[in-house]
Design a protein around this motif. Sequence first.
Motif: not given
Length: 261
Positions: A151, A153-156
């Motif tokens: 998702t 949310r894991f990008k950062s």
Amino acid sequence: MEQSIHRDPALFYWILFPITVVMILTGVLRHYATVLLASTPKKLELPALREQRSLLRGINLRNNAHSISPAAFATRKNYMITAYKDGAFLKDPGNRGKAAPNPMTDPAAMEGMMGMMKGNMAMMVPQTLIMSWINAFFAGFVIMKLPFPLTLRFKSMLQSGVMTRDLDVRWVSSLSWYFLNLFGLQSVFIFILGNENAASQTAQQMSQMSPGAGSTAMFQPGQDPDKIFQSEAENLEVLEHEYILLGVEERVLSSCMRLMG
């Protein structure tokens, strides 16, 4: 449509592999540096050892009270409560009721603080150097793609140092790979160094958050042992005893009857 990026295959050998190897070697060196910097624990005197073990005995009685009969529990409970309230287990009964000494004037407490500072230095200095090395030579590289979906949310967490909004979240930057190795190499360190190792940063942080978890450090600097004994006596007084073997014969017979019937 799956996003694809044309990457140089040499990134694996020149970025991903070196970072992983350096992190493993740094953890091994940190372990041995911590072992060398650690001071030899002093042998406790008999009164101090008796004071700590007596508190541990009361805690064990409270936690395992259900395993002994009511008569045995009552005998042990009355003995421990009386001894706690009378100060029979105190290392220095003459100092009972006096204010706790300043931890800064206690040589043992100062030695413990110095040991904690050495551990922090062994943990912070290598990570600062590695972080500077990665920022200087490997900043901004996308080195690998995870084979499973994630998702946003894991990008950062996975793309630190890469300011690209449209990049697929499965791509991992070099800086994020460093952080993943920092907190994910515990199994590797256990395989190389064993369970009791000082290579993992997470393990060191947990040990520093609970320095008194071991039975050899029941009393922290500045704590009054008499107050701790009084508190444990109150815990024993209000404990409701339930014997797990009470009526066990009837329970076993009824179970057998149900199986046979």
